[in-house]
Design an enzyme around this catalytic site. Structure first.
Site, PDB file in Angstrom:
ATOM      1  CD  GLU A 167       5.838 -44.121 -85.967  1.00 35.36           C
ATOM      2  OE1 GLU A 167       5.232 -43.629 -85.007  1.00 35.36           O
ATOM      3  OE2 GLU A 167       5.443 -44.006 -87.141  1.00 35.36           O
ATOM      4  CG  HIS A 173      23.711 -17.925 -81.728  1.00 34.60           C
ATOM      5  ND1 HIS A 173      24.790 -17.135 -81.374  1.00 34.60           N
ATOM      6  CD2 HIS A 173      23.698 -17.973 -83.081  1.00 34.60           C
ATOM      7  CE1 HIS A 173      25.385 -16.694 -82.478  1.00 34.60           C
ATOM      8  NE2 HIS A 173      24.742 -17.196 -83.520  1.00 34.60           N
ATOM      9  CE  LYS A 210      -1.756 -45.056 -81.824  1.00 35.13           C
ATOM     10  NZ  LYS A 210      -1.925 -45.701 -83.121  1.00 35.13           N
TER      11      LYS A 210
HETATM   12  O1  LIG Z   1      -2.563 -41.944 -90.129  1.00 34.77           O
HETATM   13  P1  LIG Z   1      -3.017 -42.479 -88.825  1.00 34.77           P
HETATM   14  O2  LIG Z   1      -3.557 -43.873 -88.945  1.00 34.77           O
HETATM   15  O3  LIG Z   1      -4.003 -41.558 -88.172  1.00 34.77           O
HETATM   16  O4  LIG Z   1      -1.770 -42.609 -87.888  1.00 34.77           O
HETATM   17  C1  LIG Z   1      -1.017 -41.497 -87.523  1.00 34.77           C
HETATM   18  C2  LIG Z   1       0.310 -41.896 -86.953  1.00 34.77           C
HETATM   19  O5  LIG Z   1       0.135 -42.725 -85.839  1.00 34.77           O
HETATM   20  C3  LIG Z   1       1.102 -43.759 -85.837  1.00 34.77           C
HETATM   21  O6  LIG Z   1       0.475 -44.934 -86.177  1.00 34.77           O
HETATM   22  C4  LIG Z   1       1.746 -43.900 -84.517  1.00 34.77           C
HETATM   23  O7  LIG Z   1       0.792 -43.904 -83.531  1.00 34.77           O
HETATM   24  C5  LIG Z   1       2.081 -43.349 -86.908  1.00 34.77           C
HETATM   25  O8  LIG Z   1       2.779 -44.415 -87.404  1.00 34.77           O
HETATM   26  C6  LIG Z   1       1.199 -42.677 -87.874  1.00 34.77           C
HETATM   27  O9  LIG Z   1       1.901 -41.886 -88.764  1.00 34.77           O
END
Ligand SMILES: O=P(O)(O)OC[C@H]1O[C@](O)(CO)[C@@H](O)[C@@H]1O
Length: 631
Positions: free
Chosen positions: A410, A439, A544
């Protein structure tokens, strides 16, 4: 030069040599290792294979690798040719001792001798490293190191609050740590009790969070939680209803003594919100009051924070704007859960702080994070042309590779560099644990497509003192694990596969803190070397957004089906008709998938045809919702 004293009692044990089987064992690698010279010819730094065969490069990167590599080489001013890996044991031993990094106080070693970088390459890279060190120094002083989001990056202050750029932040960190310790103590000692638990005290933690809000706590729980922790932990880290049901079912009546920690920096992540709503429903059904057992870890004034405040949850802990999810293990995110499991969080912080200190030197050879970044750059040509396979030889470190996957990918997987050039950077990370993976996929690593370099994580202490025994004369179970690690390292190297080995004395809070800090820093330095922003994640948004669009389309589909199902007689619709009425003919494939999913969950009825032949399908929903008609 780093000393090797203390690593083992006799230096002759360290001379790389073929691993021969012990007399009574048929399990060890059974033949001496031969060097296959053909595999030792590697790509030159300019990206042109010495065999000039494109198949030599991994298929996923072969596309742009030549041009990217040439560009990277151009940027360096001249290309540094990769030579064949060294095979002479004497020279390798020299290289091993010359480059071995040791952190005495941490009992941590880093062996980069099985990566083939040359002195010339190190020299070429020196100016970039100096820039990276300066960038890190500025970051630690509070520079906006995440320019796209206009944010400071302060995870290093968490383990050394004195470094904070101002006293307000310092106090925030110190006060949060104090309140975590105090709250955890009161929970563990049963001073804060669940209202209706037969045991009279909290016995379980249910942690709800995803990504950086889950991976660190999961890794640390697996690595460090004692066999009988004061509170046991389980996780909901997805919006999979069956997975959530499983966690809740496993808790059974202990739901009444479960502390639910909801972790979300943004406070608005859908998966986490769904997990919370599902858990709250389970509490209602069990006649329990969720607020008395709920804890929120989130940014001040986030949706989650406001919900927790308004509903009067048991406690709230802050996540700071300047701590990213994937570097949040030393914030309340990781520390609260760890403290509740009886893990010494101050030792974790101390280990991380010591490691940070070591990583502040500008002498590459003495800076373990810089050494890692150097190896990554060399092995992957600075463009991610090879994957990093992480192999901890210790069951309790199983989740380290998964934790690193987010931290590295990321952070480094970026489309654009800091100057806006399209670079499609990254470094792929995968791995589980040795010797189990021996394995599974080590066969391909040794003999198949050469698209990786390995990282071995070695733990010297096999078992707590006084517990070991010899399962064969002179051989313990741990000796086998040791043999497997070094056998695999040698066997891979013999076939031209490079590796880094990180060694710790034992898995304890201090070494785990140090390992996390080591990789956090290596990622930051590597990001500077390749000129990208390691601290944002714009690519996650696309998925998203698209998920949101699917759910919006589903609402329209439901409304159209409801309208048709409220007619008398009910009007089953074809997929084309549904798509037309949704004004989304271009989305017919997605509409088909939505209907198939609803039908599988008894929320739509296929009147004609079957889902395997989309064109034959006619669909309606079972019950007309009259109210929805007028929404
Ligand atoms: O802590 P949050 O805001 O729920 O985000 C969870 C995760 O989602 C992300 O933003 C990626 O979608 C990550 O960087 C982060 O760790």
């Amino acid at each position: 030069m780093a000393s090797i004293s203390g690593l083992c009692s006799s230096s002759s044990n360290l001379i790389p040599k073929p691993h021969l089987p012990p007399p009574s064992s048929s399990w060890m690698i059974s033949s001496p290792i031969r060097i296959d010279e053909s595999f030792l010819l590697k790509t030159s730094f300019s990206g042109v294979s010495s065999k000039t065969s494109p198949s030599y490069l991994t298929h996923s990167v072969a596309r742009d690798v030549t041009s990217s590599l040439s560009k990277a080489a151009d940027e360096l001013g001249k290309s540094v040719a990769k030579k064949a890996l060294e095979t002479d044991p004497k020279v390798l031993w020299e290289r091993y001792t010359e480059w071995l990094y040791q952190h005495k106080e941490l009992g941590l070693y880093l062996d980069v001798s099985r990566v083939g970088f040359t002195d010339e390459f190190v020299k070429e890279m020196e100016p970039r490293f100096m820039k990276a060190f300066k960038a890190m120094e500025d970051l630690e002083k509070g520079a906006i190191a995440n320019p796209d989001e206009g944010r400071m990056v302060g995870h290093y202050w968490l383990r050394n609050p004195k470094l904070s750029p101002n006293s307000f932040l310092r106090l925030q960190i110190e006060n949060t740590l104090e309140s975590i310790c105090a709250f955890a103590d009161e929970i563990v000692q049963g001073k804060i009790k669940p209202p209706s638990a037969p045991a009279g005290r909290f016995t379980q933690i249910l942690s709800v969070g995803i990504g950086g809000s889950a991976l660190g706590p999961q890794f640390v729980a697996e690595a460090l939680a004692p066999d009988n922790p004061p509170l046991k932990i389980r996780f909901i880290d997805n919006t999979d209803p069956a997975g959530i049901d499983h966690q809740i079912a496993q808790l059974g009546p202990e739901l009444a003594s479960t502390l639910v920690i909801v972790v979300s920096k943004s406070g608005g992540t859908p998966e986490t919100r769904n997990g919370l709503l599902e858990v709250q429903k389970a509490f209602r059904e069990a006649g329990l009051e969720f607020a008395k057992q709920g804890v929120a870890i989130t940014q001040e004034n986030s949706l989650l924070d406001n919900t927790a405040r308004i509903e009067g949850w048991l406690a709230r802990f802050p996540m700071f704007d300047w701590v990213g999810g994937r570097t949040s293990e030393m914030s309340a995110v990781g520390l609260l859960a760890a403290a509740l499991q009886g893990i010494n969080i101050k030792e974790m912080l101390a280990g991380a702080s010591l490691m940070d200190e070591a990583n502040r030197t500008t002498v590459i050879k003495n800076n373990p994070a810089a050494l890692l970044a150097l190896c990554w750059y060399w092995a992957s040509d600075g463009v991610g042309s090879k994957d990093m396979v992480v192999l901890p030889y210790k069951d309790s470190l199983l989740l380290f590779s998964r934790y690193l996957q987010q931290l590295v990918m990321e952070s480094l997987g970026k489309e654009f560099d800091l100057d806006g050039n399209r670079v499609n950077q990254g470094l792929t990370v995968y791995g589980n644990k040795g010797s189990t993976d021996q394995h599974a996929y080590i066969q391909q690593l040794r003999e198949g497509v050469h698209n990786f370099f390995a990282t071995f994580i070695e733990v010297l202490r096999d078992r707590p003192p006084g517990h070991d025994w010899e399962l064969e004369p002179g051989v313990t179970c741990g000796d086998y694990l040791f043999g497997m690690l070094h056998g695999t390292r040698s066997a891979l190297y013999a076939n031209g596969r490079e590796s880094v080995t990180v060694t710790v004395q034992e898995v304890n809070p201090r070494s785990v803190g140090a390992l996390i800090a080591l990789y956090e820093r290596a990622v930051g330095i590597y990001a500077s070397l390749v000129n990208i922003n390691a601290y944002h994640q714009p690519g996650v948004e696309a998925g998203k957004k698209a998920a949101g669009e699917v759910l919006a389309l589903q609402k329209r589909v439901l409304s159209v089906l409801n309208e048709a199902s409220c007619k008398d007689p009910v009007e089953p619709l074809s997929l084309e008709e549904v798509a037309d009425r949704c004004h989304a003919p271009e989305d017919i494939e997605m509409i088909y998938k939505i209907i198939a999913h609803m039908a599988a969950n008894d929320r739509a009825i296929i009147a004609e045809g079957d889902c395997g032949s989309p064109r034959s399908v006619k669909v309606f929903i079972g019950e007309c919702n009259v109210d929805a008609l007028y929404d």
